[in-house]
Design a protein around this motif. Sequence first.
Motif, PDB file in Angstrom:
ATOM      1  N   SER A   1       1.168   3.585   2.022  1.00 32.72           N
ATOM      2  CA  SER A   1       1.777   3.843   3.326  1.00 32.72           C
ATOM      3  C   SER A   1       2.813   2.798   3.705  1.00 32.72           C
ATOM      4  CB  SER A   1       0.689   3.878   4.401  1.00 32.72           C
ATOM      5  OG  SER A   1       0.103   2.586   4.552  1.00 32.72           O
TER       6      SER A   1
ATOM      7  N   THR B   1      -2.148  -0.110  -6.088  1.00 32.08           N
ATOM      8  CA  THR B   1      -2.455   0.667  -4.894  1.00 32.08           C
ATOM      9  C   THR B   1      -2.302   2.145  -5.189  1.00 32.08           C
ATOM     10  OG1 THR B   1      -0.160   0.452  -4.102  1.00 32.08           O
ATOM     11  CG2 THR B   1      -1.762  -1.162  -3.310  1.00 32.08           C
TER      12      THR B   1
ATOM     13  N   LYS C   1      -5.020   5.383  -0.021  1.00 33.76           N
ATOM     14  CA  LYS C   1      -5.500   4.385   0.930  1.00 33.76           C
ATOM     15  C   LYS C   1      -6.438   3.386   0.268  1.00 33.76           C
ATOM     16  CE  LYS C   1      -5.049   7.286   5.043  1.00 33.76           C
ATOM     17  NZ  LYS C   1      -5.734   7.840   6.253  1.00 33.76           N
TER      18      LYS C   1
ATOM     19  N   ALA D   1      -4.819   0.235   4.846  1.00 35.36           N
ATOM     20  CA  ALA D   1      -4.021   1.122   5.691  1.00 35.36           C
ATOM     21  C   ALA D   1      -2.779   1.567   4.943  1.00 35.36           C
ATOM     22  CB  ALA D   1      -3.629   0.393   6.966  1.00 35.36           C
TER      23      ALA D   1
ATOM     24  N   PRO E   1     -10.532  -0.321   0.737  1.00 35.86           N
ATOM     25  CA  PRO E   1      -9.739   0.555   1.615  1.00 35.86           C
ATOM     26  C   PRO E   1      -8.626  -0.238   2.288  1.00 35.86           C
ATOM     27  CG  PRO E   1     -11.832  -0.028   2.652  1.00 35.86           C
ATOM     28  CD  PRO E   1     -11.881  -0.589   1.254  1.00 35.86           C
TER      29      PRO E   1
ATOM     30  N   SER F   1       0.847  -1.186   0.000  1.00 29.17           N
ATOM     31  CA  SER F   1       0.000   0.000   0.000  1.00 29.17           C
ATOM     32  C   SER F   1       0.885   1.240   0.000  1.00 29.17           C
ATOM     33  CB  SER F   1      -0.913  -0.004   1.226  1.00 29.17           C
ATOM     34  OG  SER F   1      -0.148   0.049   2.420  1.00 29.17           O
TER      35      SER F   1
END
Length: 933
Positions: free
Chosen positions: A867, A914, A917, A933, A931, A865
Motif C-alpha cells: 500500500s 512485502t 498486507k 498497513a 501484518p 508495503s
Amino acid sequence: MEALRQDDPRRFGRFTALARFDEQASAVRYVARDTASGETALVTAARPELAAVPVFSRRFRAEARTAERLAGGWVSPPLETGKAAGTPGDGPEPLWTAAGYVAALPLDEAVGIAGPLPERVVRVLGAGIAETLSRVHATGAALQGLAPGTVLLAADGPRLTAFGPLGAAASAEAGPEDRLSVRLGYLTPEQIAGEEVSAASDLFVLGLLLAYAATGATPFTEGPAEGASRRIAEDEPELDGVPQELREVIASCLAKDPAERPSAGTVAAELALEGAAGLARGGWLPEPLAAAVADQEARVRALEVPAAGGAETPGAYGAPGTDGTPGTAGAPGTDRTPGTDGAPGAAGTFDAEEAPGAETAGPGGIEEDRGTTRFLNTGPRPPRNDTPTTQLALPQGAAAPPPPALAPTAQQTPAAPGTPAAHSAPAAPGGAPQPGHPYAAPAAPYAAPGSVPPAGPPHGGPTPYPAAALPAGAGGAGGGGPMVSLPLPPAPAPAPDPGASRRTLLTIAAAAVGGLVVGGGAMAALGSGETAAATDDKPAPKPRRTLPGQAPEPRWTYTHPASEAPPLTAAVWQDELLVLTGESQAAAVDLRTGKRRWQRADAAKGQAALAAGTDLVFVASPTEFLWLAPKDGKVVHRVRYTEAFDDLAVGPLAGSSGPVIWFTASHTVTAKAPKPKKGKKKGKDKQVPEAFFLAYDIVRRKELWRTPVPAGRAPGTPSYRVAAERSADILVRQRSASLTPAEVRAAKRKGSVRSFDQKTGKLLWTKQYGAATPEAATAGDEDGTLYAAVGTDLEAFEADTAKPLWRVEGTEGSVYGTPLIAGPLVHTTESSQSVGAVERESGRLVWRRSTEVPAPGNAPAITLSSSEKTLIAADAVQVTAFAADSGERLWKFQDIGAAEPKGATVSAPYRVLTVGKTAIVQRERSFYAFPVA
C-alpha cells in the motif's frame, strides 16, 4: 545443590528426583533423571501450598508455555510438563515442568564464589540475556523474569530459567480465601510511578543485573532504606565500579524514562556484535567458576537413582499409586488457559487491575504484606551477607516474623541473602541473621536432611557491602512502609461460575532494587472482574495487548530445516508462495499458512524466483532456465544455456519487468594474433572473453535481443543492475566489483550509466553524473530523473542530460544507500542508520529518523508495503517499521535467528519482502510474516 528431604517428591512423570538444585519463592528445582534413557533434567516443581491456588496454577502453566515458545538459544528446551489432577478431589495439582539439565551456577552464587565478574563475562552474560529478551519483545510482551537466581552461568554461555513474575518472585505466600501474594525482587522507575510495565522495564532490570555482575553490588543501595524508592525514581545510578567500557550501555539501560532505554537487540549488539555464543566460544568463565561448573556436572553424573521402592513415596508427582495423576508420563499437553497462548511472557499480555491504598485484608480484598525478603541458599554452606540486585540480608532487628502458612521447620538450612523470610533459618538473638561471609565457599555436596553445615572459610572475593536498613513501620520492623504498586498484567479473566463461592486473588508487591523490602500500602491485583477476583474455572479468552513500539504478532513463522543449507534467495510468487533457493534445492512455503509445500533439487543454487505468467514459477539455475509447477514444484519446462545461448555462461539477472528479464552472459573466443611486420615472428592467438547483454521473454521462452557489451573482470561476465525502466529505454549500472581496472582508470573513478533501447537492445548513450563513483547507490524513475549518492549527499539529475536538479545534505561521515521511489516521495537510507523521505520534485526534506541501531554500518535496505503506507528498514541488527508519510516509528523486530549456544553464530542481515498486507522478514533460516498497513 543438596540431598532430597524426607517430604520431597521422588518422581516427576518419567523422571526420578536425585537432588535439590535450589529453592525459589514459588518452586523448588530438582535434578532428576529418566532411568530408562539416562536423560538428566532440571525439574521445577511448584510449592504445593501455592499450587492449590487456581490463579497460581494458571500462571505457572502460562510461564511454562512461554518457555516452550522460547526453547533454543539460551533457553533449555522443555522436556515434559506435569499434568493436572484428574478430579477436584485429588487434592492440589502436581505442578511441575522439566527442562534439559545444563551444568550451571546462578548469577548470585557465581558472584558469591568469584566476586565481581570480568568485563568479558559481563558482556557474554548481558548479550545472551538481551538476545532472549529481543525474542520476547518482538512479540509485544515483557518477560519480567530476570533476577540473580533465574540467570545461570553455564560453560558455553548464560541460561535464562524464569519466564514471568512467578519464576522471578522474591517471595510468595498463600493466604486465606485463596489469596496469593507475590513479591518481586526489583522495582523500576515506571513501576514506582504506577505506570504500566513494558519491554523497557526488562531493560532496566537487565541494567541492574549487569551492574551487580560487574561490581557485586547494585547501583541504588547507597543511602537509607526508606529512601530506596526515591533513589530509584530520581537519583542517578552509582556506576563508578563498573568497567569504563561497559558503563555507557549499562547507564542507558538504567535511564529513568523508558523511552530513552535501548532495545534488547541494541544492547546485545553493543555488548557482543558477534553474538553471545561467538564471544563465549573458547571458554568465558573465570577459573573458579569454570571449576565449580565442572564440579557440579561431575557430581550430577555421579548421582545414583534411589531404590525402586522410592518411586512410590507419598510425595511423588505422577508416580503410579500416588495422589498425583496415576501413571502420568508428564507429557506436554496440559490444559491451556485461553488467552495465554499468544506471545511469550503470557503474564505480560493482560490488562492490570490496581487496588491502590489497600491496607487491610478482608474477603476478596488485598492483604498487607509485612514480610521481609531473604533468599534461602539451599546448598549447605555458611550464610552470606551480600547485596545483589534482588536480595539483601536484613540488619539486626529488621527481620519480620514469617507468615504462618510458610513457617520454618526444624530441617531448614541456613538462610542466604534474598530468600523469602518464610524459609530462612532462625535468626540470632535480637533478630539478626547468623554472621557469615559475603562470598561463601561451596560446601559438601550432600548433607543429610536437616543437618547443619559446618562453618568454613570464604572462597574469596571483595569485602562485604554494607546492608541497608529497613524502615521500621507501624506494623513492626520490616513492615508498614509504603508498598509501591506494580501494575503487572494479570492472569486471564475466568469464566463466571454461579456455583463458585471461593474467590482467588493474586497480589503482586515489589521489593526495592537494593534488596530493600517496602511493606504495606497499595498492590497491583492479578485477576479479573470488578473485585480482581477469579474462580477456579478456566479463564475466558482475552485479546493480547501489543506494547507500543513492539512488532505485531506474526501471522506465522517458518524455520528452514537445519539439515539444509540456509536459503540463498527468497522471492514471492503471485501472492501465494514464498520460493526459497539454496545450495541443495529450491523450496516453496505457503504464504497463507507458513507451511512448506514442496522442494525441488533441480533448482539448487538458483537465482530469485519470478512469475512466468500466472501458472508457472521461473528459476534461473547455474546451468539452465527452469519453469516449475507451483502446486508441487515439478519441472514443466527447461532451457539449457548450452542449447539456447550458444554455450554462453549466464550471469546474474540485472532486472525484470513483467515477462521480460535482462541478464548478462559471456563466453571465451580466440582472438587471432595480428599479422606480424616484415622480419618479425607471428604472435600467439589469445583467449579473450566476449560479453553480451540480453533480453528474454520467460512466458514465450524466447530471446528478444542480444547486444555486445564490454567484458567484465575475469571470468568476463559483467554484472549489471537495472536502475530505471522507461517507456523507450532502460538505464543500467554496472556493479563496481565486475569493472576491470582499465575501465575504472578510463572513467577517472567515476561511475557511469548506460541506456539501452527497450525493443532492440541498442546502446543509446553512456553518461556520468556529477562525482558519483562506481560504488555509488543509484536509482531512477519513469519520468527521467536519476538519483545518486554523491559524497555524503543525495543528488537528483536529469537522466538524459546529466543536469543537476537538487541536492539533499546527508549526515556527516555517512553515505546514502539505494533510494526507493514511490509516488511524490523518494525514500532514503544512510549508513548513519537513518532513513527518511524527500520530495521528488524539489528535494525538500520531509522527514528523517534514526533506526536507533549503533552506527556506523551499511545503509539499511528499505522496502515499502504494497500500500506504500509502511516503510521497512532492515540491517544486520533489526527491522524497523516507519509510517512512510510522516516517519513515525511504528515498531522494531529483533531475533537471534537459528543460533544455538554450541552452534554457529547467526550474522546474516535481515531481509524483507512485502506482499499484500504482509511483510515477510527473514534472518538466515527464520521467516516471520508480520501484518502491515
